[in-house]
Design a protein around this motif. Structure first.
Motif, PDB file in Angstrom:
ATOM      1  N   GLN A 183       4.264  24.594  15.537  1.00 30.36           N
ATOM      2  CA  GLN A 183       4.513  23.622  16.611  1.00 30.36           C
ATOM      3  C   GLN A 183       3.903  24.041  17.954  1.00 30.36           C
ATOM      4  OE1 GLN A 183       5.904  20.529  16.221  1.00 30.36           O
ATOM      5  NE2 GLN A 183       5.659  21.105  14.081  1.00 30.36           N
ATOM      6  N   ARG A 184       3.048  25.052  17.942  1.00 30.74           N
ATOM      7  CA  ARG A 184       2.441  25.486  19.200  1.00 30.74           C
ATOM      8  C   ARG A 184       1.432  24.464  19.708  1.00 30.74           C
ATOM      9  NH1 ARG A 184       0.004  31.111  17.867  1.00 30.74           N
ATOM     10  NH2 ARG A 184      -0.257  30.052  15.884  1.00 30.74           N
TER      11      ARG A 184
ATOM     12  N   TYR B 213      -1.170  14.508  23.805  1.00 26.04           N
ATOM     13  CA  TYR B 213      -1.175  13.741  22.562  1.00 26.04           C
ATOM     14  C   TYR B 213      -0.702  14.612  21.402  1.00 26.04           C
ATOM     15  CZ  TYR B 213      -3.162  11.312  18.527  1.00 26.04           C
ATOM     16  OH  TYR B 213      -3.336  10.708  17.318  1.00 26.04           O
ATOM     17  N   LYS B 214       0.200  14.089  20.575  1.00 26.05           N
ATOM     18  CA  LYS B 214       0.656  14.801  19.384  1.00 26.05           C
ATOM     19  C   LYS B 214      -0.209  14.367  18.203  1.00 26.05           C
ATOM     20  CE  LYS B 214       4.508  16.007  16.518  1.00 26.05           C
ATOM     21  NZ  LYS B 214       5.892  16.189  16.373  1.00 26.05           N
ATOM     22  N   TYR B 215      -0.769  15.376  17.512  1.00 27.26           N
ATOM     23  CA  TYR B 215      -1.601  15.085  16.349  1.00 27.26           C
ATOM     24  C   TYR B 215      -0.763  14.504  15.211  1.00 27.26           C
ATOM     25  CZ  TYR B 215      -5.276  17.993  18.423  1.00 27.26           C
ATOM     26  OH  TYR B 215      -6.227  18.519  19.245  1.00 27.26           O
ATOM     27  N   THR B 216      -1.338  13.576  14.466  1.00 27.61           N
ATOM     28  CA  THR B 216      -0.699  13.077  13.259  1.00 27.61           C
ATOM     29  C   THR B 216      -0.878  14.123  12.159  1.00 27.61           C
ATOM     30  OG1 THR B 216      -2.697  12.025  12.417  1.00 27.61           O
ATOM     31  CG2 THR B 216      -1.287  10.691  13.882  1.00 27.61           C
ATOM     32  N   GLU B 217      -0.138  13.978  11.083  1.00 21.39           N
ATOM     33  CA  GLU B 217      -0.282  14.924   9.973  1.00 21.39           C
ATOM     34  C   GLU B 217      -1.692  14.860   9.394  1.00 21.39           C
ATOM     35  OE1 GLU B 217       1.645  16.172   5.708  1.00 21.39           O
ATOM     36  OE2 GLU B 217       2.887  15.074   7.130  1.00 21.39           O
TER      37      GLU B 217
ATOM     38  N   SER C  29      -0.249  21.571  17.091  1.00 21.17           N
ATOM     39  CA  SER C  29       0.461  20.309  16.880  1.00 21.17           C
ATOM     40  C   SER C  29       0.166  19.270  17.964  1.00 21.17           C
ATOM     41  CB  SER C  29       1.968  20.556  16.820  1.00 21.17           C
ATOM     42  OG  SER C  29       2.427  21.053  18.060  1.00 21.17           O
ATOM     43  N   HIS C  30      -0.282  19.742  19.134  1.00 24.62           N
ATOM     44  CA  HIS C  30      -0.567  18.840  20.247  1.00 24.62           C
ATOM     45  C   HIS C  30      -1.941  19.157  20.833  1.00 24.62           C
ATOM     46  CE1 HIS C  30       3.780  18.556  19.965  1.00 24.62           C
ATOM     47  NE2 HIS C  30       3.724  17.450  20.684  1.00 24.62           N
TER      48      HIS C  30
END
Length: 121
Positions: A59-60, A74-78, A64-65
């Motif tokens: 989650q760093r 922006y948060k990356y999608t899976e 993850s972002h």
């Protein structure tokens, strides 16, 4: 080396603590694909025993972002994270290929031991 070939490399033993190898890899362009020094992605390249599951769970920021842009991160999608994992794998494969070439150039080739008749009996 072609993308398809690099994707088949799954075992690694390169050593990024070897400064001579790192310089060699840099001169061959292999460090360009290994992300910025100190980045979380470089950690996944360096620590090749870390898995895709470790990467997806990380989650760093940077994993993850995305970087902060205009006050928003922006948060990356899976799916995006899995695509980024492919880049980690390609960087690992390129470094492994480079490592194998480097080892052949720095490690002396063992000379054959002459076997005389006395040695055979």
């Amino acid at each position: 080396m072609r993308y398809e070939t690099l994707c088949k490399i799954t075992e690694y033993d390169y050593d990024l603590s070897d400064s001579e190898f790192v310089e060699y890899a840099r001169s061959r362009g292999a460090m360009n694909t290994a992300f910025t020094a100190g980045s979380p992605h470089r950690e996944y390249v360096k620590n090749y025993w870390l898995t895709e599951a470790d990467y997806i769970a990380d989650q760093r920021k940077g994993v993850s972002h995305a970087q902060l842009y205009e006050g928003y991160r922006y948060k990356y999608t899976e799916a995006e994270r899995r695509s980024n994992w492919k880049l980690v794998r390609l960087a690992r494969a390129k470094l492994q290929d480079c490592w194998e070439i480097y080892r052949r150039t720095v490690e002396p080739t063992p000379k054959p031991v002459p076997l005389g008749q006395a040695t055979l009996f």
